[in-house]
Design an enzyme around this catalytic site. Sequence first.
Site, PDB file in Angstrom:
ATOM      1  CD  GLU A   9      65.955  13.674  93.434  1.00  9.99           C
ATOM      2  OE1 GLU A   9      66.420  14.690  92.909  1.00  9.99           O
ATOM      3  OE2 GLU A   9      66.660  12.659  93.663  1.00  9.99           O
TER       4      GLU A   9
ATOM      5  CG  HIS B 148      69.560  12.930  98.162  1.00  8.49           C
ATOM      6  ND1 HIS B 148      68.501  12.173  97.741  1.00  8.49           N
ATOM      7  CD2 HIS B 148      69.778  13.825  97.162  1.00  8.49           C
ATOM      8  CE1 HIS B 148      68.099  12.583  96.541  1.00  8.49           C
ATOM      9  NE2 HIS B 148      68.845  13.601  96.174  1.00  8.49           N
TER      10      HIS B 148
ATOM     11  CG  HIS C  90      68.094  18.096  89.289  1.00 15.49           C
ATOM     12  ND1 HIS C  90      67.997  17.028  88.424  1.00 15.49           N
ATOM     13  CD2 HIS C  90      68.075  17.552  90.529  1.00 15.49           C
ATOM     14  CE1 HIS C  90      67.929  15.900  89.107  1.00 15.49           C
ATOM     15  NE2 HIS C  90      67.969  16.185  90.383  1.00 15.49           N
TER      16      HIS C  90
ATOM     17  CG  HIS D 276      68.971  11.357  89.687  1.00 14.29           C
ATOM     18  ND1 HIS D 276      67.653  11.662  89.433  1.00 14.29           N
ATOM     19  CD2 HIS D 276      69.384  12.272  90.604  1.00 14.29           C
ATOM     20  CE1 HIS D 276      67.301  12.713  90.158  1.00 14.29           C
ATOM     21  NE2 HIS D 276      68.332  13.098  90.890  1.00 14.29           N
TER      22      HIS D 276
END
Length: 284
Positions: A240, A193, A59, A12
Amino acid sequence: MARITASVYTSHVPAIGASLDLGKTQEPYWQPVFQGYEFSKQWEKENKPDVVFLVYNDHATAFSLDFIPTFAIGTAAEFQPADEGWGPRPVPKVIGHPELAAHIAQSVIQDDFDLTIVNKMDVDHGLTVPLSLMFGQPEAWPCPVIPFAVNVVQYPVPSGRRCFNLGKAIRKAVESYDEPLNVQIWGTGGMSHQLQGPRAGLINREWDNAFLDKLINDPETAASIPHIDYVREAGSEGIELVMWLIARGAMSDVNGGPKPTVKHRFYHVPASNTAVGHLILENN
Ligand code: DHB
Ligand code: FE
């Protein structure tokens, strides 16, 4: 009876949203990213869901660090795209499905998963970027969406096993809804990431692809991966990926049915500082 017909998994990355919104999708840097979703957009047209149950993470947008639900289900009639500092993305508002969401909350909470009920919230890139990747840039999203937010931002975050079992409870809830709805469940976020600290920019292609293999063929083993493995191998934001296990737990084969068909698999580096992974699994 409602059915989970398919699961979709996708990263995303917010820069993907910016690329779309600023008309940069054909630039050489971005073209290969969007190429990987051409099949998916066509597949969504041919297999239009009645409802998407969209597992994502906020977030620190709707929930600040003052207030951090582990699992939160959006029961509102609509959800506005959030302003994350550059104004809200120019995408349609998200129409919810309060009746199905309330039914899922009732069923899943009685199955001992303590969800937070959210009757009002804005939705950030964690939800809007997957919608853009799968549905393109329509005037209105093609179906209602139930936002389901998972805390993967502030430790302690839920284990992969807990997420996988929650997916099973969500499946049971959907299948006990008395209307013949075609429901897709999406697991979003990831892949490898890390956005901060000395390892910022970490990408691990080998681990990501092994995760995709396990998620498809050996979801029990994928559900057993401990937090520390995600963080060490896939970076601090790689955690995530536990959200993908919620979608995988809702598929037929892990609930006594046949194996799913892999309709599409895509992996690409880079998009911003992130590896992009994407899968579509169809129930049989
Ligand atoms: C970025 C942010 C995210 O939430 C994510 O999952 C990937 C990348 C970013 O800021 O680049
Ligand atoms: Fe993220």
